[in-house]
Each structure stands twice: as structure tokens, then as C-alpha cells.
Write a protein that holds these residues in place. Sequence first.
Motif, PDB file in Angstrom:
ATOM      1  N   ALA A  20       0.828  -1.206   0.000  1.00 17.91           N
ATOM      2  CA  ALA A  20       0.000   0.000   0.000  1.00 17.91           C
ATOM      3  C   ALA A  20       0.865   1.260   0.000  1.00 17.91           C
ATOM      4  CB  ALA A  20      -0.933  -0.005   1.215  1.00 17.91           C
ATOM      5  N   ALA A  21       1.935   1.253   0.793  1.00 18.75           N
ATOM      6  CA  ALA A  21       2.833   2.411   0.830  1.00 18.75           C
ATOM      7  C   ALA A  21       3.591   2.561  -0.484  1.00 18.75           C
ATOM      8  CB  ALA A  21       3.808   2.276   1.998  1.00 18.75           C
ATOM      9  N   ASP A  22       3.905   1.448  -1.128  1.00 21.01           N
ATOM     10  CA  ASP A  22       4.549   1.496  -2.448  1.00 21.01           C
ATOM     11  C   ASP A  22       3.640   2.218  -3.448  1.00 21.01           C
ATOM     12  OD1 ASP A  22       6.581   0.209  -4.522  1.00 21.01           O
ATOM     13  OD2 ASP A  22       4.554  -0.211  -5.258  1.00 21.01           O
ATOM     14  N   ARG A  23       2.349   1.841  -3.448  1.00 19.97           N
ATOM     15  CA  ARG A  23       1.410   2.522  -4.356  1.00 19.97           C
ATOM     16  C   ARG A  23       1.298   4.007  -4.008  1.00 19.97           C
ATOM     17  NH1 ARG A  23      -1.273  -2.406  -3.393  1.00 19.97           N
ATOM     18  NH2 ARG A  23      -2.591  -1.484  -1.760  1.00 19.97           N
ATOM     19  N   TYR A  24       1.323   4.315  -2.739  1.00 24.45           N
ATOM     20  CA  TYR A  24       1.227   5.698  -2.251  1.00 24.45           C
ATOM     21  C   TYR A  24       2.364   6.550  -2.818  1.00 24.45           C
ATOM     22  CZ  TYR A  24       0.458   9.293   1.402  1.00 24.45           C
ATOM     23  OH  TYR A  24       0.185  10.451   2.104  1.00 24.45           O
ATOM     24  N   VAL A  25       3.572   5.999  -2.777  1.00 22.29           N
ATOM     25  CA  VAL A  25       4.733   6.721  -3.309  1.00 22.29           C
ATOM     26  C   VAL A  25       4.637   6.860  -4.823  1.00 22.29           C
ATOM     27  CG1 VAL A  25       7.240   6.644  -3.613  1.00 22.29           C
ATOM     28  CG2 VAL A  25       6.233   6.030  -1.399  1.00 22.29           C
ATOM     29  N   ARG A  26       4.297   5.756  -5.513  1.00 23.44           N
ATOM     30  CA  ARG A  26       4.233   5.776  -6.981  1.00 23.44           C
ATOM     31  C   ARG A  26       3.173   6.753  -7.496  1.00 23.44           C
ATOM     32  NH1 ARG A  26       6.856   1.235  -9.344  1.00 23.44           N
ATOM     33  NH2 ARG A  26       7.552  -0.262  -7.766  1.00 23.44           N
ATOM     34  N   GLN A  27       2.112   6.924  -6.735  1.00 19.41           N
ATOM     35  CA  GLN A  27       1.038   7.831  -7.159  1.00 19.41           C
ATOM     36  C   GLN A  27       1.335   9.297  -6.824  1.00 19.41           C
ATOM     37  OE1 GLN A  27      -2.381   6.124  -5.199  1.00 19.41           O
ATOM     38  NE2 GLN A  27      -2.255   4.234  -6.389  1.00 19.41           N
ATOM     39  N   GLY A  28       2.524   9.544  -6.254  1.00 19.35           N
ATOM     40  CA  GLY A  28       2.903  10.918  -5.935  1.00 19.35           C
ATOM     41  C   GLY A  28       2.231  11.486  -4.704  1.00 19.35           C
ATOM     42  N   LEU A  29       1.623  10.618  -3.892  1.00 17.42           N
ATOM     43  CA  LEU A  29       0.856  11.094  -2.740  1.00 17.42           C
ATOM     44  C   LEU A  29       1.726  11.478  -1.552  1.00 17.42           C
ATOM     45  CD1 LEU A  29      -2.094   8.527  -2.897  1.00 17.42           C
ATOM     46  CD2 LEU A  29      -2.005  10.875  -3.794  1.00 17.42           C
ATOM     47  N   TRP A  30       2.947  10.992  -1.513  1.00 16.23           N
ATOM     48  CA  TRP A  30       3.851  11.345  -0.407  1.00 16.23           C
ATOM     49  C   TRP A  30       4.098  12.854  -0.396  1.00 16.23           C
ATOM     50  CZ3 TRP A  30       9.558   9.278   0.229  1.00 16.23           C
ATOM     51  CH2 TRP A  30       9.969   9.462   1.550  1.00 16.23           C
ATOM     52  N   THR A  31       4.267  13.425  -1.597  1.00 18.08           N
ATOM     53  CA  THR A  31       4.565  14.862  -1.685  1.00 18.08           C
ATOM     54  C   THR A  31       3.332  15.723  -1.437  1.00 18.08           C
ATOM     55  OG1 THR A  31       4.213  14.763  -4.076  1.00 18.08           O
ATOM     56  CG2 THR A  31       6.478  14.539  -3.285  1.00 18.08           C
TER      57      THR A  31
END
Length: 329
Positions: A134-145
Motif C-alpha cells: 500500500a505504501a509502495d502505491r502511495y509513493v508511486r502515485q505521488g501522494l507522499w509529496t
Amino acid sequence: MEAHDRESQEPPQVLLLKPPPDFKLFGEEAFPSEKVQFLKAWKSTLPLDEFLKTHAQSVEAILSSGGAPVTAEILRLMPAVRLVMTTSAGLNHIDIAECRRRGISIANAGTVFSEDVADLAVGLLIDVLRNVSAADRYVRQGLWTTKGDYPLGSKLGGKQVGIVGLGSIGLLVAERLVAFGCHISYNSRSQKPSVPYPFYSNVRELAANSDVLIICCGLTEETHHMINKDVLSALGKEGVIVNIGRGPIIDEQELVQCLVQGEIKGAGLDVFENEPDVPKELFAMNNVVLSPHSAVFTWETFKDRQKLVVANLEAFFSNKPLLTPVVDE
């Protein structure tokens, strides 16, 4: 037929009803042996029943994978068969009772897959608890920023882990999780005096005393839908379930409902009730990790399995003991 009688004849035939996964990955020489030849039913233009009748007296062994069930009807059409060799550890695709009635030996993959399956069980559990996928998808979708840090996960160490089925795979799962600081208990057909873990004869009671339930048993009439609404409710809202056994051991509709309604915390699933169909409700859930029945899929173990299959077949046709016979308990 005695081994020395075969020397001047063609190698004995082994029936393959469908191409095993090994053929797609390694080509049709995946099970190399000069002592047997494979009869590939799918390459014939004849209907299956006619094809089998044509070879009814010459085929003494069947090599089966999970996608090619060996039914009573198949065995009725093949009266000369004396061995069913399966590429899997599980046996739910073989009519065991009919094999026993006909005096047909059964051999399987034994424990060749056990370490890989145990590794994936632990991997799925860590993934669910720590939100790896789930965190991998979060990063790939640009949601971390845009949204900041991902929500907190859960610690593995200290968890009460209930293992359903303490065979070769279950024991390896237990060993791995003990190293992480987990506390193990188990349910099995019978208590195992040689292991130090607490035993629960009732799987609901095991679930009620566990943070995590890991399904490691085989699929039988007794274990079909053994993990039902009652067991899932006992596991509770903070509970996680991991299944690397067989899909129908869990009542999948009840599992989906429990996940949708938040009645359990999460799931790591390598197997499903109607593969390859997976309930679409699971796709959007970040607390569910899905794997396409691939716990055994490593290059190293496939090679080891191929050698084991060939060794069993060659032993059988040489009138030697099978390496991994399936015996009734």
C-alpha cells in the motif's frame, strides 16, 4: 512388468492431461528422462475420452498438476494405471479414495516447496502489518509529496500467531515467526507432542486467542470453509488472516464481508476460492495483499521439483520405492 523386460522396449508412457506450469517456464523438456516418455493428451485431435481409451492398456502412470484433476472417471478409462504423481504438495485435485480402491500409488512433491511457501506466508504478514504494498502505491502515485507520511502500520514482534495446520510448512512458518519475537499456537488434526507451542483442538478458540491466523493446512472435506464467519468474528477487529493453503478453506464471501465491514483488520491471500477469479471488492482495499497462487514459484524450487518428479517416476518403473509416497494417516 519387470525392469529388465523394459530394456528392449520403448520407455513406459506417463500420461499428461494438461501442460504443467513447468512447460511454459522451461519448455517441454522440463522433466528430462530417458527412462519415461510423456503422452500429451492436449496435443491429440481426439476427444479426451477417446484418446484415453486408445491408450488405456499402455499407460501405467499419470503426472498431474493442480489444473488437471485425476477423477474417478479418468481412472475408470485407464485401468492399467498404477501410479498418480502430482507436481504439487496438495492432493485435493486427486480422487484419493478411488486411487486407494484401485490399489493405485500416489506420490507428491513432498516438502520441496515448504520453505518457499513459509517465506511467502511471512512476507504476506509483514506486508499487511507494515503496509508495504500500500505504501509502495502511495509513493508511486505521488501522494507522499501531496499528502505527507503514510499512516502508521503495526509491529510484528510480540504478536500472538495461530497456525492452522502444523505440517512441514506450518512448522517452518512458526520457526520464522519465533525469530521475529512472535508467540505461536496452533490447531491441527492432532496434538504434536514434539513441539513446544500451545495446541487448540478448536480453530475458533485458536482464533479468539490470536492476533494473526495463518492457514497452512490442506483442503479436504473437513477443512472446506473451516474458516467461517464464526472463526473470523473470533479473530476480531484487530485480527489479520493469511492464507497460503487453499482458497476454499476460507468461506470467501464471509471473509470479504468481514473486510468490507471492518470486522477484521486485514488479509494476505495467495489462494482464492475460484481461481483465477478474485472478489473485486478486495482490489481497492489497502489492508489486503493479493498474490496469484505463487507461493511455490521460484526458479530454484521448480528445478528441485522437476528432479523429484523424474526420480519418483524412474523409481516406480524400476520397481524401487517411491521417494515421496503419499500414505494414509
